[in-house]
Design an enzyme around this catalytic site. Structure first.
Site, mmCIF file in Angstrom:
data_model
loop_
_atom_site.group_PDB
_atom_site.id
_atom_site.type_symbol
_atom_site.label_atom_id
_atom_site.label_comp_id
_atom_site.label_asym_id
_atom_site.label_seq_id
_atom_site.Cartn_x
_atom_site.Cartn_y
_atom_site.Cartn_z
ATOM 1 N N LYS A 14 -4.253 12.807 -0.885
ATOM 2 C CA LYS A 14 -5.536 12.651 -0.831
ATOM 3 C C LYS A 14 -7.006 11.600 -0.566
ATOM 4 O O LYS A 14 -7.945 12.375 0.232
ATOM 5 C CB LYS A 14 -5.800 11.594 -2.623
ATOM 6 C CG LYS A 14 -4.952 12.238 -3.680
ATOM 7 C CD LYS A 14 -5.139 12.015 -5.135
ATOM 8 C CE LYS A 14 -5.014 10.091 -5.455
ATOM 9 N NZ LYS A 14 -3.101 10.412 -5.107
ATOM 10 N N ARG A 89 -7.336 8.408 -13.636
ATOM 11 C CA ARG A 89 -6.131 8.426 -14.474
ATOM 12 C C ARG A 89 -5.752 8.150 -15.180
ATOM 13 O O ARG A 89 -4.469 8.482 -15.389
ATOM 14 C CB ARG A 89 -5.562 7.124 -12.794
ATOM 15 C CG ARG A 89 -5.355 7.683 -11.661
ATOM 16 C CD ARG A 89 -4.756 5.968 -11.023
ATOM 17 N NE ARG A 89 -3.865 5.750 -9.863
ATOM 18 C CZ ARG A 89 -4.516 5.839 -8.808
ATOM 19 N NH1 ARG A 89 -5.313 5.792 -8.092
ATOM 20 N NH2 ARG A 89 -2.968 5.940 -7.779
ATOM 21 N N ARG A 128 3.581 4.750 5.816
ATOM 22 C CA ARG A 128 2.383 4.899 5.909
ATOM 23 C C ARG A 128 1.882 3.290 6.692
ATOM 24 O O ARG A 128 2.520 2.492 6.001
ATOM 25 C CB ARG A 128 1.704 4.945 4.152
ATOM 26 C CG ARG A 128 0.619 4.873 4.450
ATOM 27 C CD ARG A 128 -0.557 5.514 3.240
ATOM 28 N NE ARG A 128 -0.406 5.166 2.027
ATOM 29 C CZ ARG A 128 -1.115 5.092 0.957
ATOM 30 N NH1 ARG A 128 -2.199 5.877 0.836
ATOM 31 N NH2 ARG A 128 -0.257 4.389 -0.185
ATOM 32 N N ARG A 161 0.456 -1.104 2.908
ATOM 33 C CA ARG A 161 -0.048 -2.044 1.793
ATOM 34 C C ARG A 161 1.249 -2.532 0.955
ATOM 35 O O ARG A 161 2.513 -1.999 1.100
ATOM 36 C CB ARG A 161 -0.576 -1.130 1.031
ATOM 37 C CG ARG A 161 -1.901 -0.659 1.531
ATOM 38 C CD ARG A 161 -2.245 1.088 0.916
ATOM 39 N NE ARG A 161 -2.215 1.233 -0.502
ATOM 40 C CZ ARG A 161 -2.688 2.368 -1.065
ATOM 41 N NH1 ARG A 161 -3.525 3.522 -0.271
ATOM 42 N NH2 ARG A 161 -2.539 2.374 -2.294
ATOM 43 N N ARG A 172 4.910 3.840 -8.818
ATOM 44 C CA ARG A 172 3.716 3.865 -9.368
ATOM 45 C C ARG A 172 4.145 5.699 -9.626
ATOM 46 O O ARG A 172 2.504 5.818 -9.863
ATOM 47 C CB ARG A 172 3.056 4.462 -7.367
ATOM 48 C CG ARG A 172 2.585 2.444 -7.475
ATOM 49 C CD ARG A 172 2.223 2.374 -5.838
ATOM 50 N NE ARG A 172 1.140 3.455 -5.725
ATOM 51 C CZ ARG A 172 1.384 3.543 -3.940
ATOM 52 N NH1 ARG A 172 2.105 2.864 -3.122
ATOM 53 N NH2 ARG A 172 0.010 4.305 -3.411
HETATM 54 P P1 AMP Z 1 -4.668 3.802 -4.341
HETATM 55 O O1 AMP Z 1 -4.967 3.187 -3.493
HETATM 56 O O2 AMP Z 1 -5.174 5.356 -5.120
HETATM 57 O O3 AMP Z 1 -3.039 4.652 -3.942
HETATM 58 O O4 AMP Z 1 -4.754 2.848 -5.833
HETATM 59 C C1 AMP Z 1 -4.043 1.815 -5.501
HETATM 60 C C2 AMP Z 1 -3.664 1.432 -6.657
HETATM 61 O O5 AMP Z 1 -5.142 0.616 -7.178
HETATM 62 C C3 AMP Z 1 -3.275 1.903 -7.690
HETATM 63 O O6 AMP Z 1 -1.456 2.099 -7.720
HETATM 64 C C4 AMP Z 1 -3.971 1.521 -9.613
HETATM 65 O O7 AMP Z 1 -2.988 -0.338 -9.289
HETATM 66 C C5 AMP Z 1 -5.221 0.645 -9.030
HETATM 67 N N1 AMP Z 1 -6.501 2.135 -8.858
HETATM 68 C C6 AMP Z 1 -7.507 2.866 -8.397
HETATM 69 N N2 AMP Z 1 -7.582 3.540 -9.347
HETATM 70 C C7 AMP Z 1 -7.451 4.158 -10.200
HETATM 71 C C8 AMP Z 1 -7.438 4.332 -11.988
HETATM 72 N N3 AMP Z 1 -8.763 5.164 -11.056
HETATM 73 N N4 AMP Z 1 -7.458 3.418 -12.794
HETATM 74 C C9 AMP Z 1 -6.546 2.691 -12.645
HETATM 75 N N5 AMP Z 1 -5.839 2.098 -11.698
HETATM 76 C C10 AMP Z 1 -6.433 2.715 -10.867
#
Ligand code: AMP
Length: 219
Positions: A14, A89, A128, A161, A172
């Site tokens: 994404k 989400r 990554r 990360r 996740r």
């Molecule tokens: P991402 O970079 O999108 O993979 O997000 C990393 C982490 O941030 C996720 O595993 C969640 O802990 C948190 N996170 C990001 N976006 C959301 C969202 N829309 N709702 C809830 N948690 C989020």
């Protein structure tokens, strides 16, 4: 206001695809993950609330997310075009986004579901690496930096990360299946979901999305 959403499991690409679209179109890239990581780095109140959930690969509570997205939308111009990455989400977030957009006489225009097989998601996440300074993304095998551990663009240090460790990745993916997959039906029922094969090279996926997204912003 125009709104598109990139939906898909962690590792579907994404963030990279969003950057590819942003660089050639007026869409503003809004990544809740990036916003939260920034908040954690800066030690803000939101960052302190989010940190432990993120470390475990769990979702940050809806009210925190809705708060940061609402603020972001309030700052933007009325005719802005948004591309959400990693948001919504949960069904609750999707419904609140609809309400917020209705308040701006707008709606979600298209949702692109990035499909990729599970083994590919895992290999993309474990390999990554990200630049600590400028945020540029790499992959140990697919997009290696010229010099090990160093960003090609700014010379910053590359790091993994905290939530890209094997155990957290599996959680996740499980959280995605449990809490986010229901959005597929939600947007399918509205007739705005488009499946995109995200197992290909990034450029092909970006081009396919742009064919649908660009006409929305008249380019
Ligand atoms: P991402 O970079 O999108 O993979 O997000 C990393 C982490 O941030 C996720 O595993 C969640 O802990 C948190 N996170 C990001 N976006 C959301 C969202 N829309 N709702 C809830 N948690 C989020």
């Amino acid at each position: 206001m125009k709104t598109i959403i990139l939906l898909g499991a962690p590792g579907a690409g994404k963030g990279t695809i969003a950057e590819g679209i942003r660089s050639v179109s007026p869409f503003l890239h809004v990544s809740t993950g990036d916003m939260l990581r920034e908040a954690v780095k800066n030690g803000t109140a939101v960052g302190r609330q989010a940190e432990s959930y993120m470390k475990r690969g769990e979702l940050v509570p809806d009210n925190v997310i809705i708060g940061i997205v609402g603020e972001r939308l309030a700052q933007g111009a009325r005719d802005a075009a948004y591309m959400f990455d990693g948001f919504p989400r949960t069904l609750e977030q999707a419904r609140l986004l609809d309400e917020t957009l209705t308040g701006h006489d707008s709606k979600v225009d298209k949702v692109f579901l990035l499909d990729a097989p599970r083994e590919l998601l895992i290999s993309r996440l474990t390999g990554r690496r990200v630049c600590r300074k400028c945020g540029q993304g790499y992959h140990l095998i697919n997009i290696p930096p010229k010099c090990v551990g160093v960003c090609d663009i700014c010379g910053g240090e590359l790091y993994q990360r905290a939530d890209d460790s094997e155990a957290t990745i599996l959680n996740r993916l499980e959280v995605y299946t449990r809490q986010t997959e229901s959005l597929i039906t939600y947007y399918q029922d509205k007739g705005i979901l488009i499946h995109v094969d995200a197992s290909r090279q990034r450029g092909e996926t970006v081009a396919e999305i742009l064919r649908v997204a660009k006409p929305l912003v008249g380019t």
